[in-house]
Scaffold this motif. Sequence first.
Motif, PDB file in Angstrom:
ATOM      1  N   PRO A  14      -7.793  15.937  -9.418  1.00  0.00           N
ATOM      2  CA  PRO A  14      -7.935  15.785  -7.970  1.00  0.00           C
ATOM      3  C   PRO A  14      -7.966  17.118  -7.229  1.00  0.00           C
ATOM      4  O   PRO A  14      -7.865  17.153  -6.006  1.00  0.00           O
ATOM      5  CB  PRO A  14      -6.670  14.990  -7.593  1.00  0.00           C
ATOM      6  N   VAL A  15      -8.097  18.223  -7.979  1.00  0.00           N
ATOM      7  CA  VAL A  15      -8.149  19.558  -7.375  1.00  0.00           C
ATOM      8  C   VAL A  15      -9.286  20.342  -8.029  1.00  0.00           C
ATOM      9  O   VAL A  15      -9.745  19.990  -9.123  1.00  0.00           O
ATOM     10  CB  VAL A  15      -6.813  20.321  -7.563  1.00  0.00           C
ATOM     11  N   PRO A  16      -9.742  21.420  -7.403  1.00  0.00           N
ATOM     12  CA  PRO A  16     -10.785  22.255  -8.017  1.00  0.00           C
ATOM     13  C   PRO A  16     -10.315  22.866  -9.332  1.00  0.00           C
ATOM     14  O   PRO A  16      -9.126  23.111  -9.535  1.00  0.00           O
ATOM     15  CB  PRO A  16     -11.035  23.340  -6.958  1.00  0.00           C
ATOM     16  N   PHE A  17     -11.279  23.152 -10.191  1.00  0.00           N
ATOM     17  CA  PHE A  17     -11.017  23.655 -11.543  1.00  0.00           C
ATOM     18  C   PHE A  17     -11.937  24.848 -11.795  1.00  0.00           C
ATOM     19  O   PHE A  17     -13.166  24.719 -11.734  1.00  0.00           O
ATOM     20  CB  PHE A  17     -11.261  22.518 -12.543  1.00  0.00           C
ATOM     21  N   VAL A  18     -11.342  26.012 -12.044  1.00  0.00           N
ATOM     22  CA  VAL A  18     -12.091  27.253 -12.244  1.00  0.00           C
ATOM     23  C   VAL A  18     -11.811  27.778 -13.644  1.00  0.00           C
ATOM     24  O   VAL A  18     -10.668  27.730 -14.121  1.00  0.00           O
ATOM     25  CB  VAL A  18     -11.671  28.317 -11.208  1.00  0.00           C
ATOM     26  N   THR A  19     -12.835  28.297 -14.323  1.00  0.00           N
ATOM     27  CA  THR A  19     -12.630  28.905 -15.631  1.00  0.00           C
ATOM     28  C   THR A  19     -12.908  30.397 -15.558  1.00  0.00           C
ATOM     29  O   THR A  19     -13.888  30.822 -14.940  1.00  0.00           O
ATOM     30  CB  THR A  19     -13.507  28.258 -16.722  1.00  0.00           C
ATOM     31  N   ALA A  20     -12.038  31.179 -16.205  1.00  0.00           N
ATOM     32  CA  ALA A  20     -12.199  32.624 -16.322  1.00  0.00           C
ATOM     33  C   ALA A  20     -12.490  32.917 -17.791  1.00  0.00           C
ATOM     34  O   ALA A  20     -11.581  32.904 -18.624  1.00  0.00           O
ATOM     35  CB  ALA A  20     -10.940  33.349 -15.865  1.00  0.00           C
ATOM     36  N   ALA A  22     -12.198  17.798  -3.844  1.00  0.00           N
ATOM     37  CA  ALA A  22     -12.199  16.820  -4.940  1.00  0.00           C
ATOM     38  C   ALA A  22     -13.383  15.869  -4.808  1.00  0.00           C
ATOM     39  O   ALA A  22     -14.049  15.537  -5.799  1.00  0.00           O
ATOM     40  CB  ALA A  22     -10.891  16.041  -4.951  1.00  0.00           C
ATOM     41  N   LEU A  23     -13.670  15.435  -3.586  1.00  0.00           N
ATOM     42  CA  LEU A  23     -14.813  14.547  -3.374  1.00  0.00           C
ATOM     43  C   LEU A  23     -16.123  15.255  -3.683  1.00  0.00           C
ATOM     44  O   LEU A  23     -17.066  14.636  -4.190  1.00  0.00           O
ATOM     45  CB  LEU A  23     -14.805  14.041  -1.929  1.00  0.00           C
ATOM     46  N   ILE A  24     -16.199  16.553  -3.401  1.00  0.00           N
ATOM     47  CA  ILE A  24     -17.405  17.320  -3.731  1.00  0.00           C
ATOM     48  C   ILE A  24     -17.605  17.371  -5.244  1.00  0.00           C
ATOM     49  O   ILE A  24     -18.691  17.085  -5.751  1.00  0.00           O
ATOM     50  CB  ILE A  24     -17.313  18.747  -3.148  1.00  0.00           C
ATOM     51  N   ARG A  25     -16.532  17.735  -5.985  1.00  0.00           N
ATOM     52  CA  ARG A  25     -16.675  17.888  -7.440  1.00  0.00           C
ATOM     53  C   ARG A  25     -17.002  16.560  -8.104  1.00  0.00           C
ATOM     54  O   ARG A  25     -17.821  16.494  -9.028  1.00  0.00           O
ATOM     55  CB  ARG A  25     -15.418  18.525  -8.050  1.00  0.00           C
ATOM     56  N   HIS A  26     -16.394  15.472  -7.628  1.00  0.00           N
ATOM     57  CA  HIS A  26     -16.687  14.161  -8.205  1.00  0.00           C
ATOM     58  C   HIS A  26     -18.034  13.631  -7.721  1.00  0.00           C
ATOM     59  O   HIS A  26     -18.762  12.981  -8.477  1.00  0.00           O
ATOM     60  CB  HIS A  26     -15.578  13.175  -7.849  1.00  0.00           C
ATOM     61  N   GLY A  27     -18.376  13.925  -6.473  1.00  0.00           N
ATOM     62  CA  GLY A  27     -19.632  13.435  -5.921  1.00  0.00           C
ATOM     63  C   GLY A  27     -20.845  14.026  -6.605  1.00  0.00           C
ATOM     64  O   GLY A  27     -21.828  13.331  -6.875  1.00  0.00           O
TER      65      GLY A  27
END
Length: 267
Positions: free
Chosen positions: A104-110, A215-220
């Motif tokens: 339910p939150v943004p997820f960033v990879t480094a 969260a709606l952006i990433r799921h949308g």
Amino acid sequence: MSYEHILWTEEEGVATLTINRPQVMNALHTGVIAEMIDAVDQIRDGTSSARCLVLTGTGRGFCTGADLSGGGAGGTSMGKGPVDAGKVLETHFNVLLERLFALPVPFVTAVNGAAAGAGCSFALAGDIVVASRSAYFLQAFVNIGLVPDVGSTWLLPRLAGKARAQAMMMLGERIPAETALDWGMIWKVSEPEELMADTGAIARKLANGPTKALALIRHGIRDCLDKTLTEGLMVERRNQLHAGRSADFAEGVMAFLQKRPAVFTGK
């Protein structure tokens, strides 16, 4: 829970999950995956207050995929007869990937180094992917007689296109970070010494943003990838209903009218 194979920290609304097996380039076995799932579930279950997740690795590698010496590709019977190399996907690897997508939150990879096999999938699963200039992406499965997994055949064609994804999978060749950027697989390439600072700045911006809308952006986006325009418009309509009912929307409008920075709370 104390962890043996990963590091877990939380600061300024950002949780950082670091795969911590540098001696094997952060290769994965079921124990590592179980710890990663447990950590990610802290955000899912609300026991963590983090509003953004960062995934990275210790040392020279981000993650080189399944630990073949530790049974990561199918159990401890490797080399002693036929094994079901797909079973561990069902019980561990795919479970983690689904958890990451459902956050339910943004997820960033480094991506600090090699991202191979399942490590390539986990690296590219980020909403925003930042890679060190020394990093590379590799679909290594064909080199040991396996097929891409952990979502690779779903994810890569959507990022790089069918021709590039298919060649990457069938030739088993390294794709440098700069090429991955040109292909649209990742967001940014950073100098090795600046990777975590660049990623941290992005993560903090997201953590301070309107978490529900993010969260709606990433799921949308994921929901609309395989839909018609009309279906996509309905997804946007439904998501806008939820976003419009959030306290962050009210705060955003008020801040705009008052000509001040918005203070979002993720509610």
